[in-house]
Design a protein around this motif. Structure first.
Motif, PDB file in Angstrom:
ATOM      1  N   THR A   1       0.755  -1.291  -0.048  1.00  0.00           N
ATOM      2  CA  THR A   1      -0.262   0.147   0.014  1.00  0.00           C
ATOM      3  C   THR A   1       0.672   1.416   0.032  1.00  0.00           C
ATOM      4  O   THR A   1       0.076   2.529   0.040  1.00  0.00           O
ATOM      5  CB  THR A   1      -0.829   0.075   1.226  1.00  0.00           C
ATOM      6  N   THR A   2       2.286   1.355   0.120  1.00  0.00           N
ATOM      7  CA  THR A   2       3.252   2.428   0.125  1.00  0.00           C
ATOM      8  C   THR A   2       2.833   3.053   1.535  1.00  0.00           C
ATOM      9  O   THR A   2       3.293   4.358   1.736  1.00  0.00           O
ATOM     10  CB  THR A   2       3.243   3.375  -0.943  1.00  0.00           C
TER      11      THR A   2
ATOM     12  N   ALA B   1      -6.742   9.171  -7.875  1.00  0.00           N
ATOM     13  CA  ALA B   1      -7.290   8.781  -6.580  1.00  0.00           C
ATOM     14  C   ALA B   1      -8.646   9.526  -6.372  1.00  0.00           C
ATOM     15  O   ALA B   1      -9.601   9.103  -5.996  1.00  0.00           O
ATOM     16  CB  ALA B   1      -6.459   9.077  -5.566  1.00  0.00           C
TER      17      ALA B   1
ATOM     18  N   GLU C   1      -7.013   5.248   2.082  1.00  0.00           N
ATOM     19  CA  GLU C   1      -6.115   6.190   2.245  1.00  0.00           C
ATOM     20  C   GLU C   1      -5.063   5.793   3.454  1.00  0.00           C
ATOM     21  O   GLU C   1      -5.275   4.763   4.173  1.00  0.00           O
ATOM     22  CB  GLU C   1      -7.129   7.377   3.163  1.00  0.00           C
TER      23      GLU C   1
ATOM     24  N   HIS D   1      -2.294   7.759   0.175  1.00  0.00           N
ATOM     25  CA  HIS D   1      -1.827   7.466  -1.078  1.00  0.00           C
ATOM     26  C   HIS D   1      -1.003   8.528  -1.468  1.00  0.00           C
ATOM     27  O   HIS D   1      -1.032   9.258  -2.292  1.00  0.00           O
ATOM     28  CB  HIS D   1      -2.769   7.035  -2.036  1.00  0.00           C
TER      29      HIS D   1
ATOM     30  N   VAL E   1      -2.079   3.710  -5.913  1.00  0.00           N
ATOM     31  CA  VAL E   1      -3.205   4.073  -5.167  1.00  0.00           C
ATOM     32  C   VAL E   1      -4.050   2.575  -5.273  1.00  0.00           C
ATOM     33  O   VAL E   1      -3.941   1.970  -6.164  1.00  0.00           O
ATOM     34  CB  VAL E   1      -4.389   4.871  -6.180  1.00  0.00           C
ATOM     35  N   CYS E   2      -4.550   2.358  -4.142  1.00  0.00           N
ATOM     36  CA  CYS E   2      -5.343   1.047  -3.616  1.00  0.00           C
ATOM     37  C   CYS E   2      -6.998   1.555  -3.319  1.00  0.00           C
ATOM     38  O   CYS E   2      -7.200   2.603  -2.738  1.00  0.00           O
ATOM     39  CB  CYS E   2      -4.767   0.584  -2.384  1.00  0.00           C
TER      40      CYS E   2
ATOM     41  N   ARG F   1      -4.465  -2.663  -6.555  1.00  0.00           N
ATOM     42  CA  ARG F   1      -3.515  -1.817  -6.931  1.00  0.00           C
ATOM     43  C   ARG F   1      -3.151  -1.118  -8.052  1.00  0.00           C
ATOM     44  O   ARG F   1      -3.210  -1.878  -9.107  1.00  0.00           O
ATOM     45  CB  ARG F   1      -2.153  -2.450  -6.322  1.00  0.00           C
TER      46      ARG F   1
END
Length: 476
Positions: free
Chosen positions: A244-245, A386, A399, A401, A406-407, A451
């Motif tokens: 998810t970063t 997003a 959230e 991101h 962007v997930c 993702r």
């Protein structure tokens, strides 16, 4: 192959690569072949006599290309970017042409000294601390991957925490390593390889809002292990997890590590290069004060083709103590003088390629301004995507991101959670099978999410918009 034959075929190969990039968008993003299909078209036995190189190029087009997934495609939004660029490809060609084996300074001084320059340049561009420079107590080195960087960090951490005994006597006590559930699997693999063992990899809780590591739980686990007679050895904090970063709170984690005497390795494989942009350097908060080792991959998001992973050490002493062995056949006056770096002592293999050439080519062609433009473009496109997700009530946005990933997931309110997850996965597979785009998935809090990673230099706004429209159409 004579120099003249090489010249002729080399021109054909360069033309082939240039044509490939010019037309990469015409290919399906993900390979459409079935398992075994490529192998079935290749001979079962090697040729007895040599063949003309034209035959190699013909089979490349006819047999191999259908089995290629096109990572440089503008609609490749899966995994993380695996950037390649003209300057990097040409730098790699020069490296291959020179055929240098740069295991020690004496085997090719330019190979070593150019590497010291580019890792110092990169430390400056990313705003990393002065002690990470090669002319300081620490220093940087180009590894093949972040996995190798993690392995080297584990070896160095074991050497330091054992007072130098592990390299000579081996592991004689129980050592522990600390990760979160979102830490890259390379850390668990490194624990197995260095002898810590999978059972001694401790999973630290994460903050449910940020998905970052919980420092309080980390401290509690370390205290528990100390009480049980274990030796806490390494903590991995991640800047930009693969799923998810998510960004671990490096400063708070570092304070725990400093108080407990534990090595802090910071894995910024994907996200670290974003710090070329001053406005994104907040991601490295705490690195200068607390990181014992730090890794980021130029071969993900910095226009440098694989493999080119950068590892810096705050103090290179434990690493060299753990890895340095000097057989007689490698003895030479330069090494004996102590005035040079022998990068064989900074990595697991003995041999090493002239990787610095391609990163040097990229840095000189694009300059800092060009690299910043590339990163900013990817972040801007991801944030716009997003926004589109957020504005469509049929989708849920995960959230935060902050970078190029962007997930999100579609909402299926009529379905139970397990059925909704399966439907989400089926949606992704149908999109991928179309060949029009390529996404991957992960699981967060037990739920399947998609993702969407932006970062290819070929990707423009029109590609991101077209992908979003195709996703909307697929959900109906």
């Amino acid at each position: 192959m004579s120099p003249e034959e090489f010249r002729a075929f080399g021109r054909q190969v360069v033309d082939w690569v240039a044509d490939y990039y010019a037309g990469v968008e015409s290919h399906p993003v993900r390979s459409q072949v079935r398992p075994g299909e490529v192998r079935a078209q290749l001979p079962a036995h090697p040729p007895e006599e040599g063949e003309p190189f034209e035959a190699v190029l013909r089979d490349l087009d006819a047999v191999l290309m259908p089995g290629v997934t096109h990572w440089q495609h503008p609609n490749f939004f899966a995994y993380f970017p695996a950037n390649a660029s003209g300057p990097a490809i040409l730098g790699d060609l020069l490296s291959s042409g020179l055929g240098v084996q740069g295991m020690v300074w004496a085997t090719s001084p330019a190979c070593t000294e150019l590497e010291t320059v580019v890792v110092d340049w990169m430390a400056e561009l990313l705003g990393l601390p002065e002690h990470f420079r090669t002319d300081a107590v620490g220093g940087g080195v180009i590894q093949d991957s972040a996995s190798s960087a993690a392995l080297v960090a584990c070896l160095a951490a074991l050497q330091r925490v054992s007072g130098g005994e592990v390299a000579s006597r081996g592991i004689t006590r129980r050592h522990t390593l600390y990760v979160s559930e979102h830490t890259h699997s390379s850390l668990a693999r490194a624990a197995r390889m260095v002898g810590i063992g999978a059972d001694n990899v401790r999973i630290v809780d994460v903050d449910p809002g940020t998905l970052g590591m919980d420092p309080a739980h980390l401290d509690a686990l370390i205290a528990e292990d100390l009480a049980a007679g274990a030796v806490p050895t390494l903590v991995c904090a991640t800047i930009g997890t693969t799923s998810t970063t998510a960004i671990d709170p490096v400063r708070a984690v570092g304070e725990v590590c400093r108080a407990r005497g534990v090595w802090l390795h910071v894995d910024a494989a994907y996200a670290g290069v974003a710090a070329v942009c001053p406005e994104l350097r907040w991601i490295n908060d705490g690195v200068a004060e607390f990181a014992d080792s730090y890794c980021t991959n130029a071969h993900k998001w910095l226009l440098t083709n694989f493999d080119c992973s950068l590892l810096w050490l705050a103090d290179r002493g434990p690493m060299i103590d753990a890895l340095s062995i000097l057989p007689e056949y490698l003895r030479n006056p330069a090494t004996a003088s102590g005035e040079v770096i022998d990068y064989r002592d900074w990595q697991v293999p003995l041999g090493r390629r002239f990787r610095a050439l391609k990163l040097w080519s990229v840095l000189r062609w694009y300059g800092a301004a060009g690299l910043r433009e590339h990163i900013r473009s990817g972040v801007a496109l991801a944030q716009e995507f997003a926004g589109w997700v957020r504005d469509d009530p049929r989708f849920e946005l995960l959230e935060p991101h902050p970078l190029g990933l962007v997930c999100f997931r579609p909402r299926f309110p009529e379905l139970a959670a397990e059925q909704a997850d399966e439907r989400t996965y089926q949606l992704m597979e149908s999109l991928n099978e179309s060949g029009e785009l390529y996404l991957t998935h992960t699981r967060v809090d037990g739920r399947t999410v998609l993702r969407f990673a932006v970062g290819s230099p070929q990707t423009e706004r029109r590609h991101v918009l077209a992908a979003w429209k195709r996703i909307q159409e697929a959900i109906g």
